[in-house]
Design a protein around this motif. Structure first.
Motif, short mmCIF file in Angstrom:
data_model
loop_
_atom_site.label_atom_id
_atom_site.label_comp_id
_atom_site.label_asym_id
_atom_site.label_seq_id
_atom_site.Cartn_x
_atom_site.Cartn_y
_atom_site.Cartn_z
N ASN A 62 -27.94 29.49 -6.25
CA ASN A 62 -29.16 29.65 -5.44
C ASN A 62 -30.25 28.67 -5.84
O ASN A 62 -31.20 28.45 -5.08
CB ASN A 62 -29.69 31.08 -5.58
CG ASN A 62 -28.79 32.10 -4.91
OD1 ASN A 62 -28.37 31.92 -3.78
ND2 ASN A 62 -28.47 33.17 -5.63
N ASP A 63 -30.13 28.08 -7.03
CA ASP A 63 -31.11 27.09 -7.46
C ASP A 63 -31.19 25.91 -6.49
O ASP A 63 -32.21 25.21 -6.43
CB ASP A 63 -30.75 26.53 -8.84
CG ASP A 63 -30.91 27.55 -9.95
OD1 ASP A 63 -31.12 28.75 -9.63
OD2 ASP A 63 -30.82 27.18 -11.13
N LEU A 64 -30.11 25.69 -5.74
CA LEU A 64 -30.05 24.54 -4.84
C LEU A 64 -30.79 24.79 -3.54
O LEU A 64 -30.91 23.88 -2.71
CB LEU A 64 -28.57 24.20 -4.55
CG LEU A 64 -27.70 23.95 -5.78
CD1 LEU A 64 -26.25 23.74 -5.37
CD2 LEU A 64 -28.21 22.76 -6.57
N ILE A 65 -31.28 26.02 -3.34
CA ILE A 65 -31.98 26.38 -2.10
C ILE A 65 -33.48 26.33 -2.34
O ILE A 65 -34.00 26.95 -3.27
CB ILE A 65 -31.56 27.79 -1.63
CG1 ILE A 65 -30.04 27.85 -1.42
CG2 ILE A 65 -32.30 28.17 -0.36
CD1 ILE A 65 -29.51 29.24 -1.14
N GLU A 66 -34.18 25.59 -1.51
CA GLU A 66 -35.63 25.43 -1.68
C GLU A 66 -36.35 26.76 -1.48
O GLU A 66 -36.02 27.55 -0.59
CB GLU A 66 -36.15 24.41 -0.66
CG GLU A 66 -37.62 24.04 -0.86
CD GLU A 66 -38.08 22.94 0.08
OE1 GLU A 66 -39.29 22.64 0.06
OE2 GLU A 66 -37.24 22.39 0.82
N GLY A 67 -37.32 27.03 -2.32
CA GLY A 67 -38.16 28.21 -2.18
C GLY A 67 -37.61 29.46 -2.81
O GLY A 67 -38.20 30.54 -2.67
N VAL A 68 -36.49 29.36 -3.54
CA VAL A 68 -35.91 30.53 -4.19
C VAL A 68 -36.68 30.86 -5.47
O VAL A 68 -37.02 29.98 -6.24
CB VAL A 68 -34.42 30.30 -4.51
CG1 VAL A 68 -33.92 31.34 -5.52
CG2 VAL A 68 -33.59 30.40 -3.25
N ARG A 69 -36.92 32.15 -5.68
CA ARG A 69 -37.55 32.63 -6.91
C ARG A 69 -36.74 33.80 -7.45
O ARG A 69 -36.37 34.70 -6.69
CB ARG A 69 -39.00 33.05 -6.66
CG ARG A 69 -39.73 33.55 -7.90
CD ARG A 69 -41.24 33.60 -7.66
NE ARG A 69 -41.62 34.52 -6.62
CZ ARG A 69 -41.91 35.81 -6.82
NH1 ARG A 69 -41.85 36.31 -8.05
NH2 ARG A 69 -42.26 36.59 -5.82
#
Length: 258
Positions: A62-69
């Motif tokens: 999921n680190d590769l998806i922008e805006g993930v926290r």
């Protein structure tokens, strides 16, 4: 939330109060669970409930998806994968992943399997053995041993998916994540991969996402039911399907929604 734990088994992965947001969307809500070692755990639930998101948390895809926290902990051998300075490359060596659709590289069969070991610096002298062993583990060796230099793209869909499994196994992971690996396959190929998974269980911890509850009941020892970002129920597969403790689980299994 109290962690849901299998009894009398060691845990390959321990998750504590895991939350994840895609921008403003709260996709995972306080998930806590212990995933047992060298067992197959299936994740079920309706589309968009958080199953695949949770799966990708185990190797930080999921680190590769922008805006993930992300908040909370995902622990392997007591080490939090979300701690600062975590070596994500090393993590993805320990936690392999197979995706919904076969995604072989436009290379030879041999080079597909050898790609990961080369990337991680494994000895060239060991490569032949690694490739052969990985293809055998993926139940593909007998079908391709005489054509290792041919393009992987010439394989059938089912063969390509088993090649992708061999590629994941070649880096010798401890944990294998599988996100509906049969969704694009014919029934015969699906059956072969189900048989393969039952063999892999003896050497690997397998975590899979499936929409097919019959499939989950056939291949898994443990099952988790997700709904709207929450892990509603987790337990031994037979018990969860025959006598769920939460009405929402029972309603889903009986087809009242989803």
């Amino acid at each position: 939330m109290v962690a849901i734990s299998p009894t009398d088994l060691s845990s390959a992965v321990s998750v504590r109060n895991l939350h994840l947001w895609y921008g403003g969307f709260h996709a995972l809500k306080g998930v806590s669970v212990d995933l047992p070692t060298r067992q197959i755990t299936a994740l079920i639930g309706p589309s968009g409930c958080g199953k695949s998101t949770f799966l990708r948390c185990i190797n930080r895809m999921n680190d590769l998806i922008e805006g993930v926290r992300v908040e909370g902990e995902v622990l392997i051998e007591g080490t939090n994968l979300y701690a600062p300075n975590t070596d994500v490359v090393d993590l993805r060596k320990r936690v392999g992943m197979v995706f919904q659709r076969p995604n072989p590289f436009p290379k030879s069969i041999y080079d597909n399997v050898a790609y990961g070991p080369r990337l991680h610096g494994m000895k060239k002298a060991d490569m032949e053995e690694i490739v052969e062993q990985s293809l055998k583990q993926a139940a593909l060796w007998d079908e391709v041993k005489d054509s290792l230099r041919k393009s992987a793209l010439d394989l059938s869909g089912g063969q390509q998916q088993r090649l992708c499994i061999a590629r994941a196994l070649a880096i010798q992971p401890d944990i294998l994540l599988m996100d509906e690996p049969w969704s694009a396959l014919d029934p015969i190929s699906t059956f072969k991969i189900e048989e393969l998974m039952l063999d892999l269980r003896h050497d690997y911890t397998v975590l899979l996402v499936t929409h097919n509850m019959f499939q989950a009941s056939r291949v898994s020892q443990f099952t988790g039911f997700f709904l709207t970002g929450e892990l509603v129920e987790f337990g031994q597969t037979e018990g969860l399907f025959e006598a769920p403790t939460d009405k929402r689980t029972d309603d889903y299994i009986r087809g009242r929604f989803g």
